[in-house]
Write a protein that holds these residues in place. Structure first.
Motif, PDB file in Angstrom:
ATOM      1  N   LEU A 158      24.137  76.666  45.473  1.00  0.00           N
ATOM      2  CA  LEU A 158      24.461  78.033  45.839  1.00  0.00           C
ATOM      3  C   LEU A 158      23.095  79.114  45.338  1.00  0.00           C
ATOM      4  N   GLY A 159      22.233  78.647  45.093  1.00  0.00           N
ATOM      5  CA  GLY A 159      20.973  79.562  44.725  1.00  0.00           C
ATOM      6  C   GLY A 159      20.033  79.509  45.776  1.00  0.00           C
ATOM      7  N   LEU A 167      25.307  82.117  46.857  1.00  0.00           N
ATOM      8  CA  LEU A 167      26.098  82.356  45.773  1.00  0.00           C
ATOM      9  C   LEU A 167      26.157  84.012  45.724  1.00  0.00           C
ATOM     10  N   LEU A 177      25.832  74.123  41.599  1.00  0.00           N
ATOM     11  CA  LEU A 177      25.654  75.390  41.480  1.00  0.00           C
ATOM     12  C   LEU A 177      24.082  75.524  41.948  1.00  0.00           C
TER      13      LEU A 177
END
Lengths: 277, 215
Positions: free
Chosen positions: B63-64, B173, B60
């Motif tokens: 994706l930041g 993201l 995750l």
């Protein structure tokens, strides 16, 4: 006496109460959310000032959001209670449920064919494909807008459980889903339910719980045939509600419709003034 | 101590003072402190929020906004010292137009100096900058957002345009999720708006013909 019974029972008082609650909370969220989204325009500021400025508008929006999620939770509990668990999962199928089935895919394509004059109008049972879509659209919408709304409710607390930059993502998802929900309701939903020739000017089925038999013959002939075959048509027929109540439903419905159209027209007119990019 | 030695001491003290303190509008403590942390802010994974140079990360986190391009001037004591025609008299907005298109500036009326402090404006990654990620949450965000944490401070106030192609690399993201929502919403509108219009016309045709439509 039998002549007066021109309407077919369609929604229970619980269904109507949820729809009424959904209208009231949805419109509160729409007005306060749009006021905030358009706060940099004179129109948006005017809307916000009706609620006492942007601080109050946001506070009302947050509270109404929680009310909406509470209503959604109660609906899910009701659904769990209503499912026939003994016959599960087969009990989810059949003409009385809102679950999408193969018949809806066929119904959709035959309806499409009818619109283009390729075939006859298909015979829908109790729920047509667009009514099922309307129902499940609220589900997907509430999940998307509810999760992101909860994330934005207390951003400091939310960032304890995920990186703070997830709020950038959540805010845009919340906005786009809001535009989708309002845009769909104020155009397609009003058009399909109230402005088609058979329903014009106002279809009160969701308010008084009954559908005019002529309308039902046009949109749901399969349902009537099934009720007749099962010998339940007679008990499903009721007289129209008293005139004052019908006037009240009409006035309430149209005040909501005009509010929706007001928001839609002015939001489109003011959209170019937004500078969020 | 003679007066002469006192004067020399004072002069040395003045000369040794870090020039970074020159930009202080608050107390020197603001500049040197690293903020307030709770236990979870100092767990091993939390270091990402303080990293001076965001780098590629997996999962995750990858994706930041971890692959933002950072200007060299963001590490300088005076972020504008290489800007030839810079003058403190000119409004920030004259050059920083994209930085005025966000909720903080547009909706809340927050001015640049409330976060970036006054002249000379330090680069956000300069060690003494109040916006340095090691203290941003405590000295900037918490002025309005009570209890702001380093994670909270990783919210991008000056967010990129979510649909711009560059954002795909710098904040994946954001790019993919916003595009997904836009395609979903436009798909619904592109189908239902023309379809309900055609449907209405079709019903009118059937009514004018006066024939039942059912098969």
């Amino acid at each position: 006496m039998a002549d007066e019974r021109t309407r077919l029972k369609r929604f229970t008082p619980v269904h109507r109460l949820w729809h009424l609650g959904l209208i009231l909370v949805f419109m509160t969220l729409s007005v306060t959310g749009i006021a905030w989204m358009f706060f940099e325009t004179p129109w948006g500021r005017g809307l916000a000032n009706l609620f006492g400025g942007y601080v109050n508008v946001l506070e009302i929006h947050r509270t109404a959001g929680l009310v909406m999620l509470a209503g959604f939770t109660s609906h899910i509990l009701y659904m769990i209670y209503r499912i026939d668990w003994k016959g599960f999962p087969r009990s989810l199928l059949g003409p009385e449920t809102l679950v999408f089935q193969w018949v809806d895919v066929k119904g959709f394509f035959r309806h499409l064919g009818w619109v283009f004059g390729l075939n006859k109008l298909p015979h829908f049972d109790r729920w047509s494909w667009w009514e099922k879509f309307d129902y499940w659209a609220v589900w997907w919408g509430l999940i998307i807008i509810g999760v992101t709304g909860l994330m934005l409710y207390n951003p400091v607390l939310t960032s304890d459980y995920m990186p703070g930059w997830m709020l950038n993502v959540a805010l845009w998802v919340h906005r786009i889903e809001a535009v989708l929900a309002m845009g769909y309701s104020f155009t397609a939903h009003f058009m399909i339910e109230h402005w088609r020739l058979g329903s014009f000017p106002f279809n009160a089925a969701m308010f008084d719980g009954t559908l005019d038999i002529e309308e039902a013959k046009h949109d749901h002939p399969e349902w009537i045939a099934r009720l007749e075959k099962e010998g339940r048509l007679n008990e499903a027929l009721v007289a129209p509600p008293p005139v004052p109540l019908r006037i009240f439903y009409f006035l309430f419905g149209y005040s909501i419709i005009f509010l929706g159209l007001f928001l839609l027209v002015f939001a489109i007119a003011n959209a170019a003034l937004l500078t969020l990019f | 101590m003679s007066i002469g030695r006192t004067i020399i001491c004072l002069l040395v003290a003045l000369l040794l003072t870090s020039p970074a303190f020159g930009q202080a509008t608050g107390t020197p403590k603001d500049m040197a402190g690293t903020g307030y942390y709770r236990d979870q802010d100092t767990l091993p994974g939390a270091i990402r929020f303080y990293s001076q140079l965001p780098g590629g990360e997996g999962g995750l986190w990858g994706l930041g906004p971890s692959r933002q391009k950072i200007r060299r001037s963001s590490f300088k004591m005076d972020a504008h010292d290489e800007v030839a025609d810079y003058s403190p008299e000119v409004r920030c907005k004259k050059c920083h137009i994209p930085q005025t298109k966000d909720l903080h500036y547009l909706r809340m009326g927050i001015t640049c100096v409330q976060c970036h402090r006054s002249q000379p404006v330090a680069g956000v990654y300069h060690y003494y900058s109040s916006l340095n990620p090691i203290r941003r949450h405590a000295y900037v965000c918490a002025k309005c957002h009570e209890g702001a944490t380093p994670s909270f401070a990783s919210y991008m106030v000056h967010e990129p345009n979510p649909i711009a192609p560059e954002t795909r690399g710098s904040f994946p993201l954001f790019y993919y999720v916003v595009w997904f929502m836009l395609i979903l919403a436009s798909g619904v509108f592109l189908f239902f708006l023309p379809y309900t219009a055609l449907w209405w016309i079709r019903e009118l045709v059937a009514k004018l013909k006066g024939r039942p439509d059912h098969g």
